[in-house]
Scaffold this active site. Structure first.
Site, short mmCIF file in Angstrom:
data_model
loop_
_atom_site.label_atom_id
_atom_site.label_comp_id
_atom_site.label_asym_id
_atom_site.label_seq_id
_atom_site.Cartn_x
_atom_site.Cartn_y
_atom_site.Cartn_z
N ARG A 132 0.53 49.45 32.12
CA ARG A 132 1.17 48.18 31.77
C ARG A 132 0.51 47.52 30.55
NH1 ARG A 132 4.27 46.01 35.80
NH2 ARG A 132 4.02 43.97 34.85
N ASN A 142 0.17 37.40 33.48
CA ASN A 142 1.09 38.32 32.83
C ASN A 142 2.35 37.55 32.50
OD1 ASN A 142 2.71 40.49 31.99
ND2 ASN A 142 3.39 40.87 34.09
N GLY A 143 2.76 37.54 31.24
CA GLY A 143 3.97 36.81 30.84
C GLY A 143 3.73 36.10 29.52
N GLU A 190 16.85 64.68 21.59
CA GLU A 190 15.40 64.80 21.82
C GLU A 190 15.05 65.01 23.28
OE1 GLU A 190 12.88 61.43 20.75
OE2 GLU A 190 14.43 60.01 21.33
N LYS A 215 4.38 60.80 21.32
CA LYS A 215 4.80 59.41 21.28
C LYS A 215 4.49 58.78 19.93
CE LYS A 215 6.50 55.62 22.94
NZ LYS A 215 7.97 55.56 22.87
C1 AGP Z 1 12.40 58.15 19.27
O1 AGP Z 1 12.83 58.25 20.56
C2 AGP Z 1 11.16 58.84 18.91
N1 AGP Z 1 10.16 58.77 19.86
C3 AGP Z 1 10.74 58.68 17.46
O2 AGP Z 1 11.86 58.88 16.65
C4 AGP Z 1 10.05 57.37 17.03
O3 AGP Z 1 10.96 56.31 17.01
C5 AGP Z 1 9.42 57.58 15.64
O4 AGP Z 1 8.47 58.61 15.71
C6 AGP Z 1 8.80 56.33 15.09
O5 AGP Z 1 7.76 55.88 15.90
P1 AGP Z 1 7.14 54.45 15.68
O6 AGP Z 1 8.23 53.47 15.98
O7 AGP Z 1 5.99 54.37 16.65
O8 AGP Z 1 6.71 54.36 14.25
#
Ligand code: AGP
Length: 611
Positions: A27, A101-102, A489, A606
């Site tokens: 979180r 939290n909030g 994706e 990510k």
């Molecule tokens: C989208 O679902 C992806 N995980 C990817 O396109 C992401 O938006 C992109 O890598 C940019 O990431 P950021 O917003 O953390 O810069």
């Protein structure tokens, strides 16, 4: 989004709370802290920037002994991650300690009032007004002081509060932020969600909005804001720890899709208010600076880039300033012409994407003023940009971005209205009308989420196809790009997004009997044209799921597509926020039916910190 825990009983509180905080780390994880009543009945607080591990190390150096305490793991919104901004926050007298939290929307107003009463503030947080306000109302009854303070607070809160004079209790209160209380033979708990409590108890009480819990080592009472007793039935949790972290959803992505109404509400909070000018903190631009802007560049990657494509139309329509949207990895190498008085907006959920950072540096080098829209306080883009707009979506765990995208569009709308206000490029009635509609978006997003059956059904019919096409015109084309990316994706189905009018210039050759087409037609002025484009594919045998605004009553859509999804009516400029939600859900259901690893798709990360 932050994690709150509290414990009172016969165990040592510090290890119990640290264990709970680790389970809530999803979180928020930029700082953490504990307040414990020690054996001398003193309240001692240890807190620091960083993950729970950093707090553990600090506590190892400054041991905290005692059986009553509150704890917090933070996802910064107001005030960067730092030791001083970490929770718990304490009143200047040291007699009240609070975890929260909030977002307290009227904190600036409350802060000014408390300063006039002699209170001193040390942090940049909105939360610090809470212990001060409780202290102000405290006359020996903590529950009463918390109630009085809450009656002055606007916004959302889940609170755990301790008072030096009452070492036998923790008082908890919730409004628009989750909070549960847990009971066990060895003591009682509060937590932001049950995942923190499962090793200790499966018997919990869910607090509703404006309900208080007064928790002792072997007693628990629930009160209304009027001080009346509230009867509650305990719930036995049968979920696994893993399911509890996801609040019972099967995947983080589905949980985050369902968090969008709250993410929208939080990002609007204290910025868009009826009858008041649009406010943006940390914008660092004077009205003269804004009036001088001649050109805007929006640069980002992936989903954030798609938000930028929506942003181009929003900003051009609202401000009359020409906007170019670029893919960050292309921007630097195309030799962009950045003249005087240019504004470069970078959008990045993580604030760490290497290509976006490089584009930001390129813009700065060429003399552009820079503004970062990001979800992560203290991230790299926030340190390098001249101005920052924080989206308050809370941590996004699933690799596929969902709630970050809708809050990025909210950010662009808010910036557009703010600039329009300064430039007088929109009539004030028009600004007010869009603001009113924006404030209705959380409820309308809930209404979209409630219609998931249409999407589940269409996903069940189509999940084993190899290709799908997404069509739209204007803003719908921008949303089609995002819908197409979402599906490819997480489900590994090949998809393409096309402007409705462009398909016939080549790609229509791929349409044959059974080809799946997702067609968006939310924009009123483009609806008839889009209906023609849909007919072009249905006459060639395509299986079309159509998306539009309103309802089936007009009959306009009878017989046009094979299935229809209606989003609630709103301003055309706001439609992308509602239109993307069913596309996210459709992608999710398809990926689940195909047995894909929804939260961790193959080959993806990510945060992409390499070029
Ligand atoms: C989208 O679902 C992806 N995980 C990817 O396109 C992401 O938006 C992109 O890598 C940019 O990431 P950021 O917003 O953390 O810069």
């Amino acid at each position: 989004m932050c994690g709150v825990v509290g414990y009172i009983g016969s165990r040592q509180a510090a290890p119990t709370l640290l264990d709970g905080l680790k389970r809530l780390e999803y979180r928020g994880y930029d700082s953490a802290g504990l307040t414990i009543f020690n054996e001398e009945q003193e309240m001692r607080t240890v807190k620091c920037k960083g993950r729970i591990g950093a707090l553990e190390e600090k506590i190892a150096d400054h041991p905290l002994s005692g059986t009553i305490g509150i704890g917090h793991t933070r996802w910064a919104t107001h005030g960067e991650p730092s030791d001083i901004n970490s929770h718990p926050h304490t009143s200047p007298s040291g007699r009240i300690s609070v975890v929260h939290n909030g977002i307290i929307e009227n904190y600036q107003h409350l802060k000014a009032y408390l300063i006039s009463k002699g209170y001193v503030f040390y942090t940049e947080t909105d939360t610090e007004v809470i212990p001060h306000l409780i202290d102000f109302y405290y006359h020996g009854d903590l529950a009463e002081a918390v109630t009085q303070a809450a009656s002055k607070m606007e916004g959302s809160y889940a609170l755990g509060v301790m008072a030096r004079e009452e070492p036998d209790k923790i008082v908890a209160l919730r409004k628009d932020s989750p909070l549960v209380a847990g009971v066990s033979a060895e003591g009682n708990f509060i937590a932001s969600d049950v995942s923190a409590l499962l090793p200790y108890t499966r018997t919990v009480y869910y607090l509703h909005d404006n309900e208080l819990a007064v928790i002792g080592a072997s007693s628990i009472r629930f009160l209304s804001m009027e001080g009346e007793s509230v009867a509650k039935e305990p719930v036995t949790i049968t979920w696994s720890v893993d399911a509890a972290e996801k609040s019972g959803y099967e995947h983080f992505m589905l949980k985050e899709i369902h968090e969008q109404p709250k993410a929208i509400r939080d990002t609007l909070a204290s910025r868009i208010m009826p009858g008041q000018p649009v406010a943006i903190e940390q914008i660092n631009m004077s009205p003269e600076d804004i009036r001088a802007i001649q050109k805007i560049f929006i640069v980002a990657c992936g989903t954030a880039y798609h938000a930028g494509v929506v942003g181009k139309t929003i900003l051009e329509k609202m401000t009359g300033i020409p906007v170019e949207t670029d893919i960050a990895s292309e921007f630097r190498y195309r030799g962009p012409i950045i003249q005087e008085n240019a504004l470069l907006i970078v959008i990045s959920q993580s604030g760490e994407t290497a290509d976006t950072l490089a584009a930001l540096r390129e813009g700065r080098k060429k003399g552009a003023r820079t503004l970062a829209i990001t979800n992560v306080m203290g991230s790299s883009v926030t340190r390098e940009a001249d101005s920052v707009f924080y989206t308050w979506a809370g941590p996004e765990i699933a690799v596929a971005s969902t709630k970050a995208y809708v809050t990025q569009i909210i950010a662009l709308l808010t910036i557009g209205l703010y600039f329009a206000q300064c430039k007088e490029s929109m009539a004030s009635e028009e600004i007010e009308r869009i603001k009113s509609e924006m404030l209705l978006l959380p409820g309308k997003a809930e209404a979209v989420l409630a219609q998931k059956e249409t999407l589940q059904k269409f996903a069940a019919e189509t999940f084993n196809h190899r290709d799908m096409f997404y069509l739209g015109r204007g803003l719908d084309y921008a949303v089609a790009m995002e819908g197409s990316l979402k599906l490819k994706e997480i489900s590994y189905i090949h998809t393409e997004s096309y402007a409705g009018g462009e398909l016939k210039h080549g790609t229509i050759a791929l349409i044959e009997k059974g080809t799946v087409v997702i067609a968006l037609a939310t924009q009123k002025a483009l609806r008839e044209k889009m209906i023609s484009n849909i007919k072009e594919v249905t006459t060639r045998g395509a299986n079309v799921l159509g998306f539009t605004m309103g309802n089936a009553e007009s009959g306009v859509w009878d017989g046009v597509a094979n299935a229809m999804f209606y989003i609630p009516a709103t301003e055309d400029l706001l439609a992308p926020i509602l239109a993307v939600i069913p596309l996210q859900l459709f992608s999710y259901y398809v990926a689940v039916l195909r047995g894909c690893d929804v939260d961790r798709p193959r080959n993806l990360a990510k945060s992409v910190t390499v070029e």
